[in-house]
Design an enzyme around this catalytic site. Structure first.
Site, mmCIF file in Angstrom:
data_model
loop_
_atom_site.group_PDB
_atom_site.id
_atom_site.type_symbol
_atom_site.label_atom_id
_atom_site.label_comp_id
_atom_site.label_asym_id
_atom_site.label_seq_id
_atom_site.Cartn_x
_atom_site.Cartn_y
_atom_site.Cartn_z
ATOM 1 N N HIS A 92 -18.565 15.436 6.937
ATOM 2 C CA HIS A 92 -18.574 16.750 6.279
ATOM 3 C C HIS A 92 -19.821 17.515 6.730
ATOM 4 O O HIS A 92 -20.936 17.181 6.322
ATOM 5 C CB HIS A 92 -18.606 16.591 4.754
ATOM 6 C CG HIS A 92 -17.381 15.969 4.172
ATOM 7 N ND1 HIS A 92 -16.174 16.620 4.123
ATOM 8 C CD2 HIS A 92 -17.179 14.742 3.617
ATOM 9 C CE1 HIS A 92 -15.274 15.835 3.546
ATOM 10 N NE2 HIS A 92 -15.852 14.692 3.240
ATOM 11 N N HIS A 144 -12.028 13.220 10.416
ATOM 12 C CA HIS A 144 -11.718 11.908 9.845
ATOM 13 C C HIS A 144 -11.131 11.037 10.948
ATOM 14 O O HIS A 144 -10.361 11.519 11.782
ATOM 15 C CB HIS A 144 -10.712 12.059 8.705
ATOM 16 C CG HIS A 144 -9.990 10.793 8.357
ATOM 17 N ND1 HIS A 144 -8.675 10.565 8.711
ATOM 18 C CD2 HIS A 144 -10.403 9.683 7.702
ATOM 19 C CE1 HIS A 144 -8.307 9.366 8.277
ATOM 20 N NE2 HIS A 144 -9.336 8.815 7.670
ATOM 21 N N HIS A 181 -6.627 18.420 20.461
ATOM 22 C CA HIS A 181 -5.309 17.871 20.780
ATOM 23 C C HIS A 181 -5.200 17.453 22.247
ATOM 24 O O HIS A 181 -4.488 16.484 22.554
ATOM 25 C CB HIS A 181 -4.217 18.874 20.405
ATOM 26 C CG HIS A 181 -3.882 18.839 18.950
ATOM 27 N ND1 HIS A 181 -2.972 17.950 18.418
ATOM 28 C CD2 HIS A 181 -4.361 19.544 17.897
ATOM 29 C CE1 HIS A 181 -2.887 18.132 17.113
ATOM 30 N NE2 HIS A 181 -3.729 19.091 16.767
ATOM 31 N N HIS A 201 2.182 18.981 -3.154
ATOM 32 C CA HIS A 201 2.058 19.816 -4.352
ATOM 33 C C HIS A 201 1.535 21.217 -4.031
ATOM 34 O O HIS A 201 1.628 22.118 -4.863
ATOM 35 C CB HIS A 201 1.163 19.122 -5.389
ATOM 36 C CG HIS A 201 -0.260 18.946 -4.949
ATOM 37 N ND1 HIS A 201 -0.639 18.049 -3.985
ATOM 38 C CD2 HIS A 201 -1.401 19.556 -5.342
ATOM 39 C CE1 HIS A 201 -1.943 18.104 -3.802
ATOM 40 N NE2 HIS A 201 -2.433 19.019 -4.617
ATOM 41 N N GLY A 219 -8.301 -3.500 -6.326
ATOM 42 C CA GLY A 219 -9.651 -3.974 -6.607
ATOM 43 C C GLY A 219 -10.596 -3.878 -5.434
ATOM 44 O O GLY A 219 -11.534 -4.667 -5.316
#
Length: 299
Positions: free
Chosen positions: A96, A106, A145, A175, A258
């Site tokens: 970032h 990423h 790319h 969403h 976990g």
């Protein structure tokens, strides 16, 4: 050649070292390492660079976990893994930047193998890299790319278009009905034609990340920005958080089984903002982003 987990692990450790050294050389700040152990087997090295000259936060994580049996949540959709010991290892990173004109990036490469006596091992590779700009520059997207395509080329003409589409499909906020960024490469369950071929491709992706990202950083790092650009960057970072917590399979799997929470959530931006029903000014550079991140052929 039969799968060689030790060889993969040594590559991943070197890759983490190489990426951290490269990012530090560009930024001027150093990574702080946090080594950790997993009680059930394995551990890792989490490295974080904070408040550097260019990067607000960069996290590069190596993990290697193993156990005598897979958790039930992992075998529900893969019954062939039941009753097998397993090893899972990988390097994952998120960068970032301070400057809103530099995109967030990423990357991730990983290997999984499950074994039991008297049976062939079940194994696969996965990974990829993707770019999340706040302000769109076509030459940056083309370079990103093109680098992805060039590293895929030795492995077949169909590899780049297939894994580009997979990346576009994966990094999508259902969403919001929008892409997270301009994509790149994404692959999973890679185990054909053989181990050596798949391992070589995973190495090409891992090594290709800095070749794809750093020229963009160099091109944008001197651009002047102010409060307007910073506020938009923080607002768009909210989409990054939403994707990771709602849709990302790796994040959800780690939290549900976990995993080490600090390392899993290392991908989160250090600062972020939400604003109810915010809309960019018509015709502004901020408004142009929604069109820029639409799926397209960049090269």
């Amino acid at each position: 050649m039969k799968p060689d987990a030790h060889h993969v692990k040594q590559f991943l450790l070197r890759l983490q070292d190489d990426i951290c050294q490269t990012l530090s050389a560009v930024d001027g700040a150093n990574f702080v390492e946090d080594s950790w152990r997993r009680e059930a087997g394995g551990g890792g090295r989490s490295r974080v660079l904070r408040n550097g000259g260019i990067f607000e936060q960069a996290g590069v994580n190596f993990s290697h976990v193993h156990g005598d049996a897979m958790p039930a949540s992992a075998t529900a959709h893969r019954p062939e893994l039941a009753g097998r010991s397993f090893e899972a290892m990988g390097v994952s990173l998120v960068v970032h930047p301070h400057n809103p004109y530099i995109p967030t990036s990423h990357a991730n490469v990983r290997f999984f193998i499950a074994e039991k006596p008297g049976a062939d091992p079940v194994w696969w590779f996965g990974g990829g890299f993707d770019l999340t700009p706040y302000y769109g520059f076509e030459e940056d997207a083309v370079h990103w790319h093109r680098t992805a395509r060039d590293l895929c080329q030795p492995f077949g003409d169909d590899v780049y278009p297939r894994y580009k589409k997979w990346c576009d499909d994966y990094f999508f906020l259902k969403h919001r009905n929008e892409q997270r960024g301009i994509g790149g490469l994404f692959f999973d369950d890679l185990n054909t034609p053989d181990f050596d071929h798949c391992f070589a491709f995973m190495q090409a992706v891992g090594n290709g990340y800095t070749e794809a990202y750093l020229p963009i950083v160099e091109r944008r790092k001197a651009m002047v920005w102010g409060e307007r650009e910073r506020n938009f960057q923080l607002y768009r970072r909210g989409r990054y958080v939403e994707f990771n917590l709602v849709w990302d399979r790796g994040t959800l799997f780690g939290l549900q089984t976990g995993g080490r929470t600090e390392s899993i959530l290392m991908s989160m931006p250090p600062l972020v903002r939400w604003e109810y029903d915010w809309q960019p000014e018509a015709g502004s550079p901020e408004a142009a982003l929604s069109e820029f991140i639409q799926v397209r052929d960049w090269i």
